[in-house]
Design a protein around this motif. Structure first.
Motif, PDB file in Angstrom:
ATOM      1  N   TYR A  11       0.833  -1.204   0.000  1.00 38.12           N
ATOM      2  CA  TYR A  11       0.000   0.000   0.000  1.00 38.12           C
ATOM      3  C   TYR A  11       0.872   1.260   0.000  1.00 38.12           C
ATOM      4  CZ  TYR A  11      -4.418  -2.479   0.818  1.00 38.12           C
ATOM      5  OH  TYR A  11      -5.532  -3.263   0.689  1.00 38.12           O
ATOM      6  N   SER A  12       1.979   1.205   0.732  1.00 37.54           N
ATOM      7  CA  SER A  12       2.893   2.353   0.766  1.00 37.54           C
ATOM      8  C   SER A  12       3.514   2.589  -0.615  1.00 37.54           C
ATOM      9  CB  SER A  12       3.991   2.130   1.800  1.00 37.54           C
ATOM     10  OG  SER A  12       3.457   2.042   3.106  1.00 37.54           O
ATOM     11  N   ILE A  13       3.870   1.518  -1.290  1.00 33.27           N
ATOM     12  CA  ILE A  13       4.447   1.629  -2.638  1.00 33.27           C
ATOM     13  C   ILE A  13       3.447   2.249  -3.602  1.00 33.27           C
ATOM     14  CG2 ILE A  13       5.274   0.301  -4.623  1.00 33.27           C
ATOM     15  CD1 ILE A  13       6.450  -1.698  -2.581  1.00 33.27           C
ATOM     16  N   LYS A  29       9.424  10.706 -20.033  1.00 34.84           N
ATOM     17  CA  LYS A  29      10.255   9.523 -20.212  1.00 34.84           C
ATOM     18  C   LYS A  29      10.178   8.663 -18.956  1.00 34.84           C
ATOM     19  CE  LYS A  29      12.033  10.573 -24.262  1.00 34.84           C
ATOM     20  NZ  LYS A  29      11.794   9.757 -25.474  1.00 34.84           N
ATOM     21  N   GLU A  30      10.281   7.335 -19.169  1.00 33.24           N
ATOM     22  CA  GLU A  30      10.118   6.403 -18.053  1.00 33.24           C
ATOM     23  C   GLU A  30      11.063   6.702 -16.899  1.00 33.24           C
ATOM     24  OE1 GLU A  30      10.104   2.215 -18.646  1.00 33.24           O
ATOM     25  OE2 GLU A  30       8.624   2.280 -20.245  1.00 33.24           O
ATOM     26  N   PHE A  31      12.306   7.066 -17.204  1.00 38.35           N
ATOM     27  CA  PHE A  31      13.284   7.200 -16.135  1.00 38.35           C
ATOM     28  C   PHE A  31      12.975   8.376 -15.214  1.00 38.35           C
ATOM     29  CE2 PHE A  31      17.551   7.890 -14.267  1.00 38.35           C
ATOM     30  CZ  PHE A  31      17.689   6.629 -13.694  1.00 38.35           C
ATOM     31  N   LYS A  32      12.228   9.361 -15.673  1.00 39.37           N
ATOM     32  CA  LYS A  32      11.835  10.464 -14.795  1.00 39.37           C
ATOM     33  C   LYS A  32      10.945   9.951 -13.671  1.00 39.37           C
ATOM     34  CE  LYS A  32      14.183  13.558 -16.912  1.00 39.37           C
ATOM     35  NZ  LYS A  32      15.438  14.042 -16.282  1.00 39.37           N
ATOM     36  N   TYR A  33      10.059   9.035 -14.001  1.00 41.59           N
ATOM     37  CA  TYR A  33       9.213   8.434 -12.955  1.00 41.59           C
ATOM     38  C   TYR A  33      10.062   7.586 -12.015  1.00 41.59           C
ATOM     39  CZ  TYR A  33       5.575   9.870 -16.210  1.00 41.59           C
ATOM     40  OH  TYR A  33       4.769  10.606 -17.052  1.00 41.59           O
ATOM     41  N   HIS A  34      11.063   6.926 -12.579  1.00 39.25           N
ATOM     42  CA  HIS A  34      11.968   6.129 -11.747  1.00 39.25           C
ATOM     43  C   HIS A  34      12.700   7.026 -10.752  1.00 39.25           C
ATOM     44  CE1 HIS A  34      14.485   2.463 -11.195  1.00 39.25           C
ATOM     45  NE2 HIS A  34      15.340   3.355 -10.714  1.00 39.25           N
ATOM     46  N   GLN A  35      13.240   8.136 -11.234  1.00 35.85           N
ATOM     47  CA  GLN A  35      13.956   9.060 -10.345  1.00 35.85           C
ATOM     48  C   GLN A  35      13.035   9.617  -9.262  1.00 35.85           C
ATOM     49  OE1 GLN A  35      15.364  11.541 -13.700  1.00 35.85           O
ATOM     50  NE2 GLN A  35      17.424  11.311 -12.824  1.00 35.85           N
ATOM     51  N   ALA A  36      11.816   9.969  -9.658  1.00 30.66           N
ATOM     52  CA  ALA A  36      10.872  10.530  -8.697  1.00 30.66           C
ATOM     53  C   ALA A  36      10.479   9.502  -7.645  1.00 30.66           C
ATOM     54  CB  ALA A  36       9.633  11.036  -9.433  1.00 30.66           C
ATOM     55  N   MET A  37      10.256   8.255  -8.072  1.00 33.79           N
ATOM     56  CA  MET A  37       9.893   7.212  -7.103  1.00 33.79           C
ATOM     57  C   MET A  37      11.036   6.927  -6.147  1.00 33.79           C
ATOM     58  SD  MET A  37       7.548   4.454  -9.159  1.00 33.79           S
ATOM     59  CE  MET A  37       7.106   3.653  -7.623  1.00 33.79           C
ATOM     60  N   LEU A  38      12.256   6.917  -6.662  1.00 29.42           N
ATOM     61  CA  LEU A  38      13.412   6.679  -5.809  1.00 29.42           C
ATOM     62  C   LEU A  38      13.514   7.755  -4.736  1.00 29.42           C
ATOM     63  CD1 LEU A  38      15.929   4.946  -5.314  1.00 29.42           C
ATOM     64  CD2 LEU A  38      17.148   6.392  -6.950  1.00 29.42           C
ATOM     65  N   LYS A  40      11.021   9.611  -3.541  1.00 29.22           N
ATOM     66  CA  LYS A  40       9.897   9.476  -2.608  1.00 29.22           C
ATOM     67  C   LYS A  40      10.036   8.247  -1.710  1.00 29.22           C
ATOM     68  CE  LYS A  40       7.573  13.152  -3.523  1.00 29.22           C
ATOM     69  NZ  LYS A  40       7.410  14.177  -2.460  1.00 29.22           N
ATOM     70  N   PHE A  41      10.630   7.165  -2.226  1.00 30.11           N
ATOM     71  CA  PHE A  41      10.895   5.999  -1.378  1.00 30.11           C
ATOM     72  C   PHE A  41      11.834   6.383  -0.235  1.00 30.11           C
ATOM     73  CE2 PHE A  41      10.077   2.762  -5.000  1.00 30.11           C
ATOM     74  CZ  PHE A  41       8.747   2.657  -4.623  1.00 30.11           C
ATOM     75  N   ARG A  42      12.860   7.129  -0.559  1.00 26.54           N
ATOM     76  CA  ARG A  42      13.812   7.553   0.474  1.00 26.54           C
ATOM     77  C   ARG A  42      13.127   8.426   1.508  1.00 26.54           C
ATOM     78  NH1 ARG A  42      18.450   9.072  -4.003  1.00 26.54           N
ATOM     79  NH2 ARG A  42      19.387   6.981  -4.169  1.00 26.54           N
ATOM     80  N   ALA A  43      12.287   9.335   1.045  1.00 25.11           N
ATOM     81  CA  ALA A  43      11.587  10.226   1.970  1.00 25.11           C
ATOM     82  C   ALA A  43      10.626   9.460   2.868  1.00 25.11           C
ATOM     83  CB  ALA A  43      10.826  11.300   1.182  1.00 25.11           C
ATOM     84  N   ALA A  44      10.044   8.382   2.334  1.00 27.13           N
ATOM     85  CA  ALA A  44       9.067   7.593   3.094  1.00 27.13           C
ATOM     86  C   ALA A  44       9.724   6.508   3.937  1.00 27.13           C
ATOM     87  CB  ALA A  44       8.056   6.970   2.135  1.00 27.13           C
ATOM     88  N   GLY A  45      11.041   6.380   3.856  1.00 27.51           N
ATOM     89  CA  GLY A  45      11.735   5.355   4.629  1.00 27.51           C
ATOM     90  C   GLY A  45      11.556   3.959   4.080  1.00 27.51           C
ATOM     91  N   ILE A  46      11.243   3.857   2.798  1.00 29.03           N
ATOM     92  CA  ILE A  46      11.103   2.555   2.138  1.00 29.03           C
ATOM     93  C   ILE A  46      12.448   2.205   1.520  1.00 29.03           C
ATOM     94  CG2 ILE A  46       9.951   1.279   0.288  1.00 29.03           C
ATOM     95  CD1 ILE A  46       7.531   3.122   0.675  1.00 29.03           C
ATOM     96  N   HIS A  47      13.013   1.104   1.963  1.00 26.72           N
ATOM     97  CA  HIS A  47      14.355   0.721   1.520  1.00 26.72           C
ATOM     98  C   HIS A  47      14.259  -0.201   0.307  1.00 26.72           C
ATOM     99  CE1 HIS A  47      15.935   2.495   5.180  1.00 26.72           C
ATOM    100  NE2 HIS A  47      15.059   1.787   5.876  1.00 26.72           N
ATOM    101  N   GLY A  48      15.035   0.120  -0.688  1.00 26.36           N
ATOM    102  CA  GLY A  48      15.022  -0.708  -1.889  1.00 26.36           C
ATOM    103  C   GLY A  48      16.248  -0.482  -2.736  1.00 26.36           C
TER     104      GLY A  48
END
Length: 265
Positions: A11-13, A29-38, A40-48
């Motif tokens: 749900y967090s993802i 471009k796809e990689f812009k969404y990748h950069q943005a998700m990366l 936001k994951f860091r900000a949310a404390g989601i490790h990946g």
């Protein structure tokens, strides 16, 4: 009601992906969404792990490589897309292979290409499969020199199933089969033949199989629910143009291994 795997984490993802889609919109471009998700994951404390890379090695040789967009907390494989249409079979086969390689029960496909975010959860458990060589095929070649090759191929397939099981894409299993057969001192090469219609040559073509010891054609497919009549016909086409008498069709399926002996008069 079926329990949702990794409910809070998934749900967090999805929440992160929705926020990224809302703020960026579709069309980039796809990689812009990748950069943005990366970010936001860091900000949310989601490790990946971003762009996680893996190698499959068999008998000391490289069989295939994998690169997942995100491997979240070693539990969820995430692939992000920007598609004009819907998720295709190719996308599901890709993520199942990644789940198999990293031993993740849950995969997630996310599409940023629509006016609203689209996502799919993919649950896959690779089944344990153990088959004896004599159980693989209901028929076998008659000539002793053919039978030796046949038995070696059967033993190799059973060994691969014991070691690697099911769950990889067809390109992975093609590579594994080639490596294993060559380790058994068999000659394996691509099926290339000159195609003719009547007396006219249409030139050479790479056929969708490989040739073992110049005695047999082997076609490998994977993650299919069942062997198709079209696949059998393709093997027969390969045999005809290669001038061979028999071949094998194998499916490293989602839930079971299937095999068929194919001959031509």
């Amino acid at each position: 009601m079926t329990e949702i795997l990794y409910k809070e984490l998934s749900y967090s993802i999805i929440g992160v992906a929705m926020e990224v889609h809302r703020k960026l919109g579709p069309g980039l471009k796809e990689f812009k969404y990748h950069q943005a998700m990366l970010e936001k994951f860091r900000a949310a404390g989601i490790h990946g792990r971003s762009k996680a890379k893996g190698k499959l090695i068999h008998n000391g040789q490289f069989a295939d490589g994998f690169e997942a967009d995100f491997l979240i907390e070693d539990s969820i494989v995430l692939e992000r897309k920007h598609l004009d249409g819907s998720f295709s079979a190719e996308h599901f086969l890709q993520i199942i292979s990644y789940q198999k390689h990293w031993n993740c029960l849950l995969g997630m496909l996310i599409d940023f290409g629509k006016e609203s975010l689209v996502f799919e959860r993919v649950v896959y458990t690779s089944p344990n499969v153990s088959i004896e060589p004599q159980q693989l095929f209901h028929q076998q070649p008659e000539l002793p020199e053919d039978l030796d090759v046949f038995n070696c191929i059967c033993g190799s397939l059973c060994q691969l199933l014991r070691v690697h099981g099911l769950g990889y894409r067809d390109t992975t299993y093609k590579s594994l089969v080639r490596i294993d057969l060559r380790c058994h001192k068999l000659m394996v090469h691509s099926g290339t033949a000159t195609i003719r219609i009547d007396q006219t040559s249409l030139g050479d073509a790479d056929l969708p199989c490989f040739v073992v010891n110049d005695r047999s054609a082997v076609r490998v497919v994977a993650l299919q629910n069942e062997l198709r009549a079209a696949d059998r016909a393709i093997v027969q086409t390969c045999l005809k143009h290669l001038g061979l008498r028999w071949g094998l069709l194998v499916n490293f399926g989602k839930n079971e291994f299937q095999s068929l002996y194919v001959s031509i008069k």
